[in-house]
Motif scaffolding. Structure first.
Motif, PDB file in Angstrom:
ATOM      1  N   GLN A  40       0.603  -1.058   0.070  1.00 49.23           N
ATOM      2  CA  GLN A  40      -0.010  -0.062  -0.108  1.00 49.23           C
ATOM      3  C   GLN A  40       0.852   1.271   0.256  1.00 49.23           C
ATOM      4  O   GLN A  40       1.674   1.422   0.874  1.00 49.23           O
ATOM      5  N   ASN A  41       0.620   1.947  -0.991  1.00 48.64           N
ATOM      6  CA  ASN A  41       1.621   3.274  -1.384  1.00 48.64           C
ATOM      7  C   ASN A  41       3.085   2.862  -1.144  1.00 48.64           C
ATOM      8  O   ASN A  41       3.985   3.522  -0.563  1.00 48.64           O
ATOM      9  N   GLY A  42       3.610   1.595  -1.752  1.00 45.38           N
ATOM     10  CA  GLY A  42       4.954   1.094  -1.680  1.00 45.38           C
ATOM     11  C   GLY A  42       5.403   0.255  -0.294  1.00 45.38           C
ATOM     12  O   GLY A  42       6.618  -0.007  -0.245  1.00 45.38           O
ATOM     13  N   GLU A  43       4.428   0.455   0.821  1.00 46.13           N
ATOM     14  CA  GLU A  43       4.776  -0.287   2.144  1.00 46.13           C
ATOM     15  C   GLU A  43       4.008  -1.506   1.957  1.00 46.13           C
ATOM     16  O   GLU A  43       2.894  -1.806   1.610  1.00 46.13           O
ATOM     17  N   PRO A  44       4.730  -2.670   2.585  1.00 44.12           N
ATOM     18  CA  PRO A  44       4.276  -3.853   2.795  1.00 44.12           C
ATOM     19  C   PRO A  44       2.894  -3.921   3.558  1.00 44.12           C
ATOM     20  O   PRO A  44       2.989  -3.316   4.731  1.00 44.12           O
ATOM     21  N   MET A  45       1.977  -4.744   3.210  1.00 38.44           N
ATOM     22  CA  MET A  45       0.574  -4.723   4.024  1.00 38.44           C
ATOM     23  C   MET A  45       0.944  -6.042   4.878  1.00 38.44           C
ATOM     24  O   MET A  45       1.574  -6.998   4.576  1.00 38.44           O
ATOM     25  N   ARG A  46      -0.136  -6.171   5.963  1.00 44.02           N
ATOM     26  CA  ARG A  46      -0.022  -7.335   6.796  1.00 44.02           C
ATOM     27  C   ARG A  46      -0.507  -8.601   5.907  1.00 44.02           C
ATOM     28  O   ARG A  46      -1.367  -8.515   5.138  1.00 44.02           O
ATOM     29  N   ALA A  47       0.072  -9.703   6.215  1.00 42.24           N
ATOM     30  CA  ALA A  47      -0.512 -10.945   5.509  1.00 42.24           C
ATOM     31  C   ALA A  47      -1.923 -11.006   5.752  1.00 42.24           C
ATOM     32  O   ALA A  47      -2.557 -11.942   5.046  1.00 42.24           O
ATOM     33  N   SER A  48      -2.601 -10.855   6.918  1.00 40.49           N
ATOM     34  CA  SER A  48      -3.874 -11.060   7.450  1.00 40.49           C
ATOM     35  C   SER A  48      -4.804 -10.356   6.566  1.00 40.49           C
ATOM     36  O   SER A  48      -6.000 -10.650   6.572  1.00 40.49           O
ATOM     37  N   SER A  49      -4.442  -9.448   5.741  1.00 36.01           N
ATOM     38  CA  SER A  49      -5.308  -8.773   4.953  1.00 36.01           C
ATOM     39  C   SER A  49      -5.591  -8.979   3.379  1.00 36.01           C
ATOM     40  O   SER A  49      -6.380  -8.364   2.687  1.00 36.01           O
ATOM     41  N   TYR A  50      -4.835 -10.290   3.079  1.00 39.62           N
ATOM     42  CA  TYR A  50      -5.026 -10.961   1.857  1.00 39.62           C
ATOM     43  C   TYR A  50      -4.993 -12.065   2.016  1.00 39.62           C
ATOM     44  O   TYR A  50      -4.468 -12.815   3.019  1.00 39.62           O
ATOM     45  N   ILE A  51      -5.565 -12.696   0.887  1.00 41.04           N
ATOM     46  CA  ILE A  51      -5.645 -14.211   0.746  1.00 41.04           C
ATOM     47  C   ILE A  51      -5.155 -14.748  -0.492  1.00 41.04           C
ATOM     48  O   ILE A  51      -5.641 -14.166  -1.628  1.00 41.04           O
ATOM     49  N   THR A  52      -4.248 -15.673  -0.541  1.00 43.18           N
ATOM     50  CA  THR A  52      -3.741 -16.172  -1.884  1.00 43.18           C
ATOM     51  C   THR A  52      -4.222 -17.472  -2.034  1.00 43.18           C
ATOM     52  O   THR A  52      -3.685 -18.459  -1.175  1.00 43.18           O
TER      53      THR A  52
END
Length: 478
Positions: free
Chosen positions: A368-380
């Protein structure tokens, strides 16, 4: 942890090991072995003499000593002999050199195999728990014993039980032992183990309440070893490859020895994790080593060697990087949140489609805006084979954010890692202002011109309607 109960030096006891089939079975070679048990200290040297009393070096394997639960050691050696060189009249001889006495044993078909004793365990009777005492007994039965030199021990969750059982025998080659358990102990799903040790036998049988759901308690012990290759995400992030050896179905947690080594015999630093109890009451453990990513990519061969007191010979498993037959770098598409979802003013889902890649190992990270997001915010999701291209894979990764964050104009980047990408990583970025371009990258300028022309027409008509309404109102006032 192994508890050493014997500290006095002991010479080894030597046993011949031969196949269960006869020499009339069609085969190119015959493999025999030699087992040294119950010796202390661990230092031991094996050698073989052929049927002409000449020292044999070809076809010989020697395995390191393994400590038992009582603190003594056992070790094995193996010999492969051509059927043309084998002689039933003049057996081969196994020699064991030990500080407390050398031993030797002849290995021929008359030395075995001896049918081993059988061990069975019966769970407690449910009817017994209905008595006023609310207890019952677990029966362990050993049949087919050829000697009285045998010990039977009870364990509860791997810990030695010192009281509460009675053992009778051996009588007529049979040994019986009963362990008393309370209803509370049984309902708590404790694992009870009957361990039998003696000449030509070393067996364990487990039982617990959960085994009534279908777990096998009577089958023979079968330690299994599986090698697990490193994940691409770990290789990319650490620039090293972590090799894993998974050992399962161990009857005891003690005495496990795992060694990773290269094909040319170089021993690698191996870290063996904590022993874990499986649902069936047996034990498992993971043993890992780390090698350079370049060495792994060169498809070098690595060997995991597992030794355990319950194994006559150590188990060897090989691990090597397997090249994909139809390797292909992925294509990346980032899709904006659907308008129907945004209309609810609750959340927004940005989707990353990773398509047409092979091998299937990959990773996704969102920024988000170049900064890593928490893994809990997305599902792969897991890779899935394409229907039209059976050798290629696709996968989705969905990022969930608030509707306010999306409308605020933040940028969201899907970073994809795959070994076939030019620099092993690629990314696509999207935000509210570029959502249409990212979602429909093939749209040309004429499409946008037509869209703007249509919008302009509606705007002009809206302005004219306002002007017309104002003119009519002024006329009426005059």
């Amino acid at each position: 942890m192994v508890t050493v109960t014997s500290e006095s030096p002991k010479a080894p006891t030597l046993f011949p090991l031969v196949p269960s089939c006869g020499t009339d079975t069609p085969q190119e070679s015959i493999t025999v072995g030699c087992l040294a048990k119950d010796f202390l200290p661990a230092s031991i040297t094996f050698s073989w003499l052929n049927n002409k009393a000449v020292n044999v070096t070809n076809g010989v394997k020697k395995f390191p000593p393994v400590i038992s639960s009582v603190g003594t050691y056992s070790a094995t050696t193996q010999l492969s002999v051509s059927t043309n060189d084998w002689s039933e009249e003049k057996p081969y001889v196994c020699l064991a050199k030990h500080p407390n006495g050398d031993q030797r044993v002849s290995v021929d078909w008359t030395s075995g195999p001896i049918e081993p004793p059988t061990v069975s365990i019966n769970p407690p009777s449910k009817e017994d728990f209905e008595t006023p005492f609310r207890n019952s007994t677990i029966l362990c039965r050993v049949e087919g014993l050829r000697t009285t030199d045998v010990t039977l021990k009870w364990l509860k969750n791997g810990v030695l039980v010192k009281s509460g059982f009675t053992t009778v025998g051996p009588i007529s080659k049979t040994l019986n032992s009963k362990l008393t358990v309370t209803e509370g102990e049984w309902n708590a799903d404790n694992v009870f183990t009957c361990k039998v040790d003696g000449k030509n036998i070393s067996e364990m049988r487990n039982t617990s309440k959960s085994f009534e759901c279908g777990f096998d308690t009577e089958g023979s012990i079968g330690i299994d070893v599986q090698t697990i290759p490193p994940a691409f995400a770990d290789i990319y992030l650490t620039k090293s490859a972590k090799l894993t050896c998974k050992v399962t179905n161990m009857p005891t947690a003690d005495g496990l020895n795992v060694t990773w080594m290269t094909q040319n015999g170089k021993v690698l630093e191996t870290v063996t994790g904590q022993r874990m109890v499986q649902p069936n009451g047996l034990y498992s453990a993971l043993a890992t080593t780390t090698v350079c990513a370049d060495e792994w990519d060169k498809e070098d061969i690595y060997i995991c060697i597992v030794a355990h007191p319950e194994l006559v010979f150590p188990i060897e498993k090989r691990l090597q990087k397997q090249p994909a037959a139809n390797s292909h770098a992925p294509s990346i598409y980032v899709l904006p949140p659907p308008s129907e979802q945004l209309a609810l003013h609750e959340s927004a889902t940005v989707t990353c489609l990773v398509k047409d890649f092979n091998p299937p190992d990959f990773f996704v990270q969102w920024l988000q805006n170049g900064e890593p997001m928490r893994a809990s915010s997305y599902i792969t999701g897991n890779p899935t084979l394409e229907s039209q291209h059976p050798q290629l894979y696709f996968a989705y990764s969905t990022l969930t954010i608030s509707e306010q964050d999306w409308n605020a104009g933040n940028t969201y980047t899907c970073v994809v890692g795959h070994e076939k990408l030019p620099v092993q990583v690629a990314q696509k970025t999207i935000d509210k202002s570029t959502a249409y371009l990212e979602a429909y990258p093939d749209a040309d300028e004429e499409d946008f011109y037509n869209l703007w022309a249509t919008a302009s027409t509606f705007i002009i008509l809206f302005i004219l309607s306002i002007f017309y309404s104002a003119t009519v109102t002024l006329i009426k006032v005059k």
